[in-house]
Scaffold this motif. Structure first.
Motif, PDB file in Angstrom:
ATOM      1  N   PRO A 128       0.107   9.593  11.136  1.00 57.33           N
ATOM      2  CA  PRO A 128      -0.015   9.808  12.571  1.00 57.33           C
ATOM      3  C   PRO A 128       0.123   8.534  13.394  1.00 57.33           C
ATOM      4  CG  PRO A 128      -2.023  10.512  11.398  1.00 57.33           C
ATOM      5  CD  PRO A 128      -1.068  10.006  10.390  1.00 57.33           C
ATOM      6  N   ASP A 129      -0.291   7.390  12.851  1.00 55.43           N
ATOM      7  CA  ASP A 129      -0.207   6.119  13.577  1.00 55.43           C
ATOM      8  C   ASP A 129       0.924   5.289  12.983  1.00 55.43           C
ATOM      9  OD1 ASP A 129      -0.448   3.625  14.741  1.00 55.43           O
ATOM     10  OD2 ASP A 129      -2.565   3.371  14.250  1.00 55.43           O
ATOM     11  N   PRO A 130       2.064   5.157  13.677  1.00 56.58           N
ATOM     12  CA  PRO A 130       3.200   4.429  13.109  1.00 56.58           C
ATOM     13  C   PRO A 130       2.891   2.963  12.818  1.00 56.58           C
ATOM     14  CG  PRO A 130       3.583   4.906  15.428  1.00 56.58           C
ATOM     15  CD  PRO A 130       2.343   5.638  15.029  1.00 56.58           C
ATOM     16  N   GLU A 131       1.891   2.410  13.473  1.00 55.48           N
ATOM     17  CA  GLU A 131       1.546   1.006  13.223  1.00 55.48           C
ATOM     18  C   GLU A 131       0.811   0.847  11.894  1.00 55.48           C
ATOM     19  OE1 GLU A 131       3.142  -0.993  15.208  1.00 55.48           O
ATOM     20  OE2 GLU A 131       3.705   0.786  16.340  1.00 55.48           O
ATOM     21  N   GLN A 132       0.454   1.963  11.275  1.00 55.24           N
ATOM     22  CA  GLN A 132      -0.211   1.936   9.976  1.00 55.24           C
ATOM     23  C   GLN A 132       0.711   2.375   8.833  1.00 55.24           C
ATOM     24  OE1 GLN A 132      -3.377   0.683   9.650  1.00 55.24           O
ATOM     25  NE2 GLN A 132      -3.096   0.230  11.819  1.00 55.24           N
ATOM     26  N   TRP A 133       1.988   2.673   9.142  1.00 55.41           N
ATOM     27  CA  TRP A 133       2.914   3.061   8.079  1.00 55.41           C
ATOM     28  C   TRP A 133       3.045   1.919   7.073  1.00 55.41           C
ATOM     29  CZ3 TRP A 133       7.862   5.671  10.519  1.00 55.41           C
ATOM     30  CH2 TRP A 133       7.472   6.836  11.193  1.00 55.41           C
ATOM     31  N   THR A 134       3.163   2.285   5.815  1.00 52.59           N
ATOM     32  CA  THR A 134       3.310   1.300   4.753  1.00 52.59           C
ATOM     33  C   THR A 134       4.643   1.517   4.040  1.00 52.59           C
ATOM     34  OG1 THR A 134       2.023   2.736   3.282  1.00 52.59           O
ATOM     35  CG2 THR A 134       0.820   0.991   4.459  1.00 52.59           C
ATOM     36  N   ILE A 135       4.929   0.680   3.081  1.00 54.22           N
ATOM     37  CA  ILE A 135       6.244   0.668   2.424  1.00 54.22           C
ATOM     38  C   ILE A 135       6.149   1.246   1.016  1.00 54.22           C
ATOM     39  CG2 ILE A 135       8.112  -0.854   1.622  1.00 54.22           C
ATOM     40  CD1 ILE A 135       7.741  -0.647   4.742  1.00 54.22           C
ATOM     41  N   VAL A 136       7.120   2.081   0.674  1.00 57.64           N
ATOM     42  CA  VAL A 136       7.244   2.639  -0.675  1.00 57.64           C
ATOM     43  C   VAL A 136       8.668   2.364  -1.148  1.00 57.64           C
ATOM     44  CG1 VAL A 136       7.234   4.753  -2.070  1.00 57.64           C
ATOM     45  CG2 VAL A 136       5.520   4.448  -0.262  1.00 57.64           C
ATOM     46  N   ILE A 137       8.780   1.848  -2.367  1.00 50.81           N
ATOM     47  CA  ILE A 137      10.079   1.582  -2.983  1.00 50.81           C
ATOM     48  C   ILE A 137      10.151   2.391  -4.272  1.00 50.81           C
ATOM     49  CG2 ILE A 137      11.657  -0.195  -3.866  1.00 50.81           C
ATOM     50  CD1 ILE A 137      10.781  -0.820  -0.996  1.00 50.81           C
ATOM     51  N   THR A 138      11.289   3.030  -4.520  1.00 50.08           N
ATOM     52  CA  THR A 138      11.451   3.762  -5.773  1.00 50.08           C
ATOM     53  C   THR A 138      12.899   3.742  -6.231  1.00 50.08           C
ATOM     54  OG1 THR A 138      11.053   5.859  -6.938  1.00 50.08           O
ATOM     55  CG2 THR A 138      11.768   6.013  -4.639  1.00 50.08           C
ATOM     56  N   ASP A 139      13.058   3.799  -7.535  1.00 46.27           N
ATOM     57  CA  ASP A 139      14.385   4.003  -8.121  1.00 46.27           C
ATOM     58  C   ASP A 139      14.558   5.475  -8.486  1.00 46.27           C
ATOM     59  OD1 ASP A 139      12.781   4.283 -10.379  1.00 46.27           O
ATOM     60  OD2 ASP A 139      13.562   2.501 -11.389  1.00 46.27           O
ATOM     61  N   GLY A 140      13.578   6.293  -8.115  1.00 45.28           N
ATOM     62  CA  GLY A 140      13.590   7.717  -8.426  1.00 45.28           C
ATOM     63  C   GLY A 140      12.691   8.050  -9.598  1.00 45.28           C
ATOM     64  N   LYS A 141      12.438   7.071 -10.446  1.00 45.61           N
ATOM     65  CA  LYS A 141      11.556   7.275 -11.595  1.00 45.61           C
ATOM     66  C   LYS A 141      10.244   6.530 -11.412  1.00 45.61           C
ATOM     67  CE  LYS A 141      11.392   6.627 -16.636  1.00 45.61           C
ATOM     68  NZ  LYS A 141       9.978   6.484 -16.608  1.00 45.61           N
TER      69      LYS A 141
END
Length: 194
Positions: A128-141
């Motif tokens: 809900p708060d875009p200033e709290q969005w975090t980062i996720v990285i994946t190769d799919g697995k």
């Protein structure tokens, strides 16, 4: 919290113009309000490729932002739909099985902001708060979660203070930047017959 100015100190100022972004239209279309650091970055830079590997994309306009988000997360959905868990790796490379992250357009789902030459998905974990969005990285697995903002991540990666265990050990080995305007993308597609 890192800023676009902090990133600019590492990679240099933009050399190509950044076209205007109709944030009201994109946010109405996607149902998301985007973080202020991303908006500040998009006001300065065209699409960029960092150190020949990591791409940061500006938002897609003309009604394509929602479609793009659904398409990219749909690719992930097809990879994880058979599993009850995903492999989440920590900064030291240790894996833990956890429930999958929700995928856009689900509430709180991951939404794409970039990619790598290895085919990795670079995502926000929205909320809900875009200033709290975090980062996720994946190769799919394998998945990795970074608990900071986009600028925190980019500044940390490019200064080698943050290391993503899914990226090559030697990334980055420099601070070179390629910038791509919509005209550059059109030219590249034409050169490759796309």
């Amino acid at each position: 919290m890192a800023t676009v100015a902090d990133l600019m100190e590492i990679i240099g100022p933009p050399t190509k113009p950044a076209s205007a972004v109709d944030w009201a239209a994109i946010e109405a279309e996607t149902g998301l309000v985007f973080p202020s650091d991303y908006k500040a970055w998009a006001a300065r830079y065209a699409d960029i490729q960092l150190n020949g590997f990591l791409y940061v994309n500006r938002p897609y306009g003309d009604g394509a932002a929602r479609e793009y988000g659904i398409h990219r997360t749909g690719q992930l959905r097809s990879l994880i739909e058979e599993w009850d868990t995903i492999d989440l790796v920590d900064d030291e490379g240790r894996e833990t099985e956890v429930p999958p992250f929700p995928l856009y357009p689900e509430s709180g789902g991951v939404y794409p902001w970039g990619s790598t030459d290895n085919g990795d998905y670079l995502l926000w974990l929205t909320g809900p708060d875009p200033e709290q969005w975090t980062i996720v990285i994946t190769d799919g697995k394998t998945w990795w979660h970074y608990p900071g903002s986009l600028m925190d991540f980019l500044v940390g990666i490019m200064s080698r203070k943050v290391r993503c265990p899914l990226f090559p050990e030697d990334f980055p080995d420099g601070t070179d930047v390629e910038e791509y305007t919509p005209e550059d993308h059109d030219r590249i597609r034409a050169e490759h017959g796309l």
